[in-house]
Design an enzyme around this catalytic site. Structure first.
Site, PDB file in Angstrom:
ATOM      1  N   MET A   1       0.730  -1.312  -0.018  1.00 41.94           N
ATOM      2  CA  MET A   1      -0.056  -0.103  -0.070  1.00 41.94           C
ATOM      3  C   MET A   1       0.945   1.115   0.006  1.00 41.94           C
ATOM      4  SD  MET A   1      -2.901   1.502   2.530  1.00 41.94           S
ATOM      5  CE  MET A   1      -4.258   0.229   1.810  1.00 41.94           C
TER       6      MET A   1
ATOM      7  N   VAL B   1       2.256   1.803  -3.186  1.00 36.12           N
ATOM      8  CA  VAL B   1       0.982   2.102  -4.378  1.00 36.12           C
ATOM      9  C   VAL B   1       0.623   3.555  -4.097  1.00 36.12           C
ATOM     10  CG1 VAL B   1      -1.426   1.731  -5.052  1.00 36.12           C
ATOM     11  CG2 VAL B   1       0.015  -0.254  -4.879  1.00 36.12           C
ATOM     12  N   ASP B   2       0.653   4.032  -2.931  1.00 36.46           N
ATOM     13  CA  ASP B   2       0.247   5.412  -2.603  1.00 36.46           C
ATOM     14  C   ASP B   2       1.325   6.202  -2.968  1.00 36.46           C
ATOM     15  OD1 ASP B   2      -1.605   7.101  -1.310  1.00 36.46           O
ATOM     16  OD2 ASP B   2      -0.439   7.082   0.639  1.00 36.46           O
ATOM     17  N   ALA B   3       2.768   5.851  -3.177  1.00 31.38           N
ATOM     18  CA  ALA B   3       3.667   6.759  -3.574  1.00 31.38           C
ATOM     19  C   ALA B   3       3.611   7.381  -4.880  1.00 31.38           C
ATOM     20  CB  ALA B   3       4.965   6.084  -3.698  1.00 31.38           C
TER      21      ALA B   3
END
Length: 79
Positions: free
Chosen positions: A57, A60-62
């Site tokens: 996560m 992916v959030d980067a």
């Protein structure tokens, strides 16, 4: 730069930020779905799945964070 070039610059930055955020939202939704499926199938593996879930996560959030940074650079740095 003239006004038309600046409008395209703002539009491209907005599209970049928007598509990055939409892609991350879809990716996190799929990731959460698969985490819940895996936890329902094997409750013993929840601690391992949870640690892997948070690592992925974060990766992916980067992506939206990078696109927001690049979009803000395009808006304020290039003028």
């Amino acid at each position: 730069m003239n006004n038309i070039d600046m409008n395209f610059l703002y539009l491209s930055a907005a599209v970049m930020i928007g598509l990055g955020s939409i892609g991350a939202a879809i990716g996190i939704g799929i990731l959460g779905c698969k985490f819940l499926e895996g936890a329902a199938r094997q409750p013993d593996a929840i601690p391992i799945l949870r640690s892997q879930f948070f690592i992925v996560m974060g990766l992916v959030d980067a992506i939206p964070m990078i696109t927001v940074g690049l979009g803000l650079y395009m808006i304020f740095g290039i003028s």
